[in-house]
Write an enzyme that holds these catalytic residues in place. Structure first.
Site, mmCIF file in Angstrom:
data_model
loop_
_atom_site.group_PDB
_atom_site.id
_atom_site.type_symbol
_atom_site.label_atom_id
_atom_site.label_comp_id
_atom_site.label_asym_id
_atom_site.label_seq_id
_atom_site.Cartn_x
_atom_site.Cartn_y
_atom_site.Cartn_z
ATOM 1 N N GLY A 36 0.847 -1.453 -0.271
ATOM 2 C CA GLY A 36 0.144 -0.060 -0.368
ATOM 3 C C GLY A 36 0.796 1.703 -0.072
ATOM 4 C CD GLN A 37 4.711 -0.248 -0.114
ATOM 5 O OE1 GLN A 37 4.336 -0.435 -0.126
ATOM 6 N NE2 GLN A 37 6.171 -1.171 0.249
ATOM 7 N N GLY A 38 2.690 2.178 -1.828
ATOM 8 C CA GLY A 38 3.261 2.629 -3.561
ATOM 9 C C GLY A 38 4.717 2.679 -3.804
ATOM 10 C CB SER A 48 12.216 2.644 6.692
ATOM 11 O OG SER A 48 11.016 3.055 7.459
ATOM 12 N NE ARG A 49 15.822 -4.231 3.153
ATOM 13 C CZ ARG A 49 15.921 -4.526 1.955
ATOM 14 N NH1 ARG A 49 14.648 -4.768 1.199
ATOM 15 N NH2 ARG A 49 16.449 -5.204 1.164
ATOM 16 C CE LYS A 51 18.500 12.227 4.822
ATOM 17 N NZ LYS A 51 18.492 13.305 5.432
ATOM 18 N N GLY A 105 9.386 5.711 5.195
ATOM 19 C CA GLY A 105 7.950 4.517 6.342
ATOM 20 C C GLY A 105 7.244 4.750 7.131
ATOM 21 C CD GLU A 106 9.930 0.736 10.146
ATOM 22 O OE1 GLU A 106 9.191 0.309 11.165
ATOM 23 O OE2 GLU A 106 11.113 0.727 9.747
#
Lengths: 163, 768
Positions: free
Chosen positions: B489-491, B530-531, B718, B721-722
């Site tokens: 869902g994050q794209g 967040s990688r 950078k 995500g988190e």
């Protein structure tokens, strides 16, 4: 209980199904008709992911029996785009970044359609209130509300294809 | 510089959303296979109980039931449902403490038995026919109770229920001396809650064995390769005999970093030799998937009068729940961020990871960092108040910045724009003006609070951070990209297509992404931590650059030029000095396949990328709240969030991530409560009692992207995500304190806790 023959009119097509009387509309749509766009999120009317329109009104398919909507017009997300054209609400959800994981999206779009059919020019506050029953965990709702406001503009200007 | 980019930085439509808008997007739960059975799970009504006897004979005889699974049918082998430990370079955290089904059961809601049947109704009916005799054992639900002598023991091997003790590896100076030399020392004990990720899609799995004994697993797992390895360990199946496919995920937030429904589903498929689907109900998603770790953090900060921080210490009790999963690694991360955000010469951290008879904890967005920030960023505000300094000034003075060690001391911070984030956020919220004029009397009181944070891009250097990408060009000028990204869902599929398109000189919509299939993709560590943009993006940009080199070489032959004279952009290859003169990428790609001159060679590129660096993102969050002193209700009026992103590959999706994290952070801060009763039964197992924010709860939000492209990220990016969830709760807590003078030490900061603190303050006691 014995099965019954139930006629369902979904997205303009009539279907005759042999159903257990206690089968929910959600089960009938997903398991019997293969319309998997309608989602199970909670099963108890709390999340709105299974929202469909019955005679134009939003209904939670998880908690209504299929036999109770026999002979009524049921619209699911699969039936919203007409002749390959996206509905302005679908287009706005895409354009405004209102979709992330997408699991709430079908219910969110159909709830929005019910709102805009009833109230073509809602205020932001009215959109927020209307969508309070449709939970989303990804977007924070900001872009969903922007999308509904934008779709309202488009539809008022005549961008709707009259669904 | 930005104007030179054709694709990156544009607000493009992602490839996954059209299907999602029309109902054709396929999630695990939408799958049907011929002959597929439906599974259901019998769950323990007791928080801790030995299964003395289990009689499945009546269930097994029910027509339509194909298999009943009990502890007798699962491998006698301990494993770990979490996946993080597979990548930890120093193996100090490894604990394997559970079977596919366990006896005794260690939390209410734990699986006891499972059934596969021809349909859902039959499976549910069969559960009713399973007779279980339990010997109820004493249970413990609070980690502070669990470590007391004589407390009920959750696992035999863990004395005092302590699964593991951790010392923060990067201690510096002498913390006791630091406190002695401080002008002010602030202490507080902060307790966080077991937040649920609460994705709209509950956990699910489809598993199917083929005639050769090879199993295909479909599930919303965020780390297909590591999930495959964990599953293989549990069942003694080699990795190559498992094909793991992650379809679209209906919300991840870390929950898919651990196995959930898969082991039971696979066991039933193995037993029946038929495809099996297991879908969790919402109640099961609440009670039987991992939660955020409950941390009790005793944090102590020493500062000089001028605001210089000189000593910082944390002592942590981390509640793993009934099984260890990834709690060790999460706790390590928790201490690292808490002790590593500010430049403090004397630091120390110790943690005990404790078992309780509650739902296990595991990976949740932020992975220990939000919990640490809830404590640290309140302590910083308390210190500012004590020395009479503006909280923003104190942070500006002490935060680590460019050129200083990051929270992992071997990594120097490549770029930090936190000061700019603070200034921008302060301006948008009206920090100076409103703090001077806010209403601190009356029933409804307003306050402003802030918090800052940082978050890495991936897990290097503590963990192996490895990925691969391959791209090939088709004869029509389109491309297929295999990259290790799961679309949760994050794209990310859009992000990698934009990165590849920019690097190759193509249009993003001409790139089709393949992800999440262990038979098709090469290894990837997963969409966690967040990688993805930073590390997977780094692989993609190099794979695409290799393909571009081949593209230019072939185009040079066709145009009778040197490759160095040419450039590719927006689907064309052209002369740098004469951009009008050139050919399309499609023509070059076609020549590479349908060559007919003995020079065929499909254009492709590959990159195998092991991270050797890690540049953290930074963020400042400002919140304005209104506290109703009669009801205890806290309303968030406005949030301004400024994020140091490096470069936004697609600003639309970056904003979406941040807006979503504001609401997830707000839910954790104010309403979401994993409430367990005196018998350990979860009472908040639905969306009515466990209240995630709705559209009615949105504050006015300003998401601000601070863009300074960095060297080490793809096109300067950078991570995002988190980070966005880390600083929301402490910013709100600080705003509540600003409005009312009360300090809240426990989450959620619900009306009951607010009123309790207000009454205590009125009674004359210090609120802290």
């Amino acid at each position: 209980m014995s099965k019954q023959i139930v006629r369902l009119s979904v997205n303009g097509s009539n279907h005759e199904l042999l159903l257990e009387p206690q089968m929910t509309l959600l089960q009938a749509l997903r398991d019997e008709l293969g319309l998997t766009g309608t989602k199970y999120g909670c099963g108890v009317c709390e999340c709105g992911a299974c929202t469909v329109l019955v005679d134009g009104k939003p209904v939670l398919a998880c908690s209504i029996l299929a036999i109770s909507v026999r002979d009524k017009d049921i619209l699911t997300i699969e039936g919203l785009a007409g002749n390959g054209n996206l509905h302005p609400i679908q287009q706005a959800f895409i354009d405004y970044g209102a979709i992330q994981c997408g699991f709430c999206t079908p219910g969110m779009i159909l709830s929005s359609k019910a709102l805009l059919d009833e109230n073509p020019r809602p205020s932001r506050q009215e959109v927020k209130e209307w969508l309070a029953g449709n939970l989303c965990r990804c977007t924070g709702y900001v872009k969903i509300i922007e999308a509904v406001m934008a779709a309202s503009e488009t539809m008022v200007k005549g961008g709707s294809h009259g669904k | 510089m930005a104007s030179e980019l054709a694709v990156v930085g544009k607000r493009l439509t992602r490839p996954d959303v059209a299907a999602k808008a029309t109902g054709s997007a396929l999630y695990t739960t939408d799958m049907t296979l011929p002959g597929m059975l439906t599974a259901a799970v019998l769950r323990s009504p007791h928080a801790h109980a030995r299964i003395v006897k289990i009689d499945t004979s009546r269930a097994a005889k029910l027509p339509g039931v194909m298999a009943v699974l009990t502890t007798r049918d699962v491998p006698d082998k301990l494993f770990n449902m979490g996946t993080s430990e597979l990548l930890i370079i120093k193996k100090e955290h490894l604990i394997a403490d559970q079977h596919v089904l366990n006896n005794p059961v260690r939390y209410a809601g734990e699986a006891v038995a499972a059934v596969a049947a021809v349909d859902e109704a039959t499976a549910q009916a069969a559960l009713e026919l399973i007779e279980v005799e339990y010997e109820v054992l004493p249970a413990v639900f609070d980690p502070l109770e669990a470590i007391k002598p004589g407390a009920p023991r959750v696992h035999d091997f863990a004395g005092n229920n302590i699964a593991q003790h951790l010392s923060h590896p990067y201690v510096s100076g002498d913390v006791e001396k630091g406190f002695r030399e401080s002008d002010a020392v602030i202490e507080g004990t902060f307790t966080t809650s077991k937040q649920k990720t609460a994705p709209l899609e509950p956990a699910s799995c489809v598993a199917s064995f083929d005639a050769n004994g090879r199993v295909t697993v479909w599930s919303p797992a965020q780390r297909p390769f590591l999930a495959r390895r964990r599953l293989g360990e549990a069942f003694d199946i080699p990795e190559g005999k498992i094909r793991w496919i992650t379809p679209l995920i209906g919300g991840g937030f870390g929950n898919g970093a651990s196995l959930r429904a898969e082991p039971i589903c696979v066991a039933l498929a193995q037993k029946t030799r038929r495809p099996v689907k297991l879908e969790y109900s919402r109640e099961e998603q609440f009670v039987a998937t991992e939660t955020r770790t409950r941390f009790v953090q005793m944090v102590k900060l020493g500062v000089k009068k001028d605001g210089t921080m000189i000593a910082l210490q944390t002592r942590v009790i981390a509640d793993a729940g009934a099984y260890f999963s990834a709690t060790g690694s999460i706790t390590g991360v928790n201490m690292a961020y808490l002790l590593g955000l500010y430049r403090v010469p004397n630091t120390a951290g110790q943690a005990d990871i404790v078992y309780t008879n509650t739902t296990p904890s595991g990976a949740v967005r932020g992975y220990g960092n939000p919990e640490g920030m809830f404590a640290l960023e309140q302590v910083v505000d308390m210190a500012a108040e004590k020395i009479g300094m503006d909280p923003m000034e104190l942070r500006l003075k002490n935060h680590r910045t460019t050129g200083e060690p990051s929270r992992s001391p071997s990594i120097t911070i490549e770029s930090c724009r936190l000061a700019e984030c603070m200034q921008l956020g302060a301006e948008k919220i009206g920090w100076k003006e409103k703090r001077a004029t806010r209403n601190k009397a009356g029933i409804k009181r307003r306050g402003l609070g802030m918090a800052v944070t940082t978050h890495n891009a991936g897990s290097f250097p503590r963990m192996l951070d490895y990925t691969n990408a391959t791209i090939k060009l088709n004869e029509d000028g389109s491309a297929n990209l295999t990259a290790g990204c799961c679309e949760l869902g994050q794209g990310i599929t859009g992000v990698v297509s934009q990165i590849a398109a920019e690097a190759l000189g193509m249009h993003a919509q001409d790139i089709v992404v393949y992800a999440g299939d262990t038979d098709v993709n090469e290894f990837d560590a997963g969409c966690v931590g967040s990688r993805a943009t930073y590390n997977i993006g780094n692989a993609v940009v190099r794979a695409a650059s290799e393909a571009k080199q081949k593209l230019l070489e072939r185009a040079a032959k066709m145009l009778e030029a040197e490759p160095g004279e040419l450039e590719a952009r927006e689907g064309r290859v052209f002369f740098k000095v004469a951009p009008d003169k050139g050919i399309t990428i499609a023509e070059v790609a076609k020549d590479a396949i349908y060559n007919f001159k003995g020079d065929a060679g499909q254009i492709s590129g590959h990159c195998s990328w092991e991270a050797k660096w890690n540049t953290p993102a930074f963020e400042a969050v400002f919140a304005e709240v209104e506290v109703d002193t009669e009801t205890g209700e806290v309303r968030v009026i406005k949030v301004a969030q400024a994020h140091d992103i490096g470069r936004a590959i697609n600003p639309l999706t970056v904003e979406g991530q941040l807006e979503g994290s504001i609401m997830q952070g707000m839910g954790w801060a104010l309403t979401e409560d994993f409430a367990v009763n005196s018998k350990g039964i979860l009472e908040s197992d639905n969306f009515t009692s466990y209240k995630i924010p709705s559209s009615m709860d949105i504050p006015e939000t300003e998401v601000l992207l601070v863009e300074y492209p960095i060297e080490s990220g793809p096109f300067g990016a950078k991570s995002v995500g988190e980070c966005g969830v880390n600083a929301i709760a402490p910013a709100i807590a600080n705003a509540i304190s600003d409005a009312t003078g009360i300090r809240l030490f426990e989450l959620p900061m619900n009306p009951e806790r607010v009123l309790h603190a207000l009454h205590r303050k009125e009674a004359g006691g210090l609120s802290y």
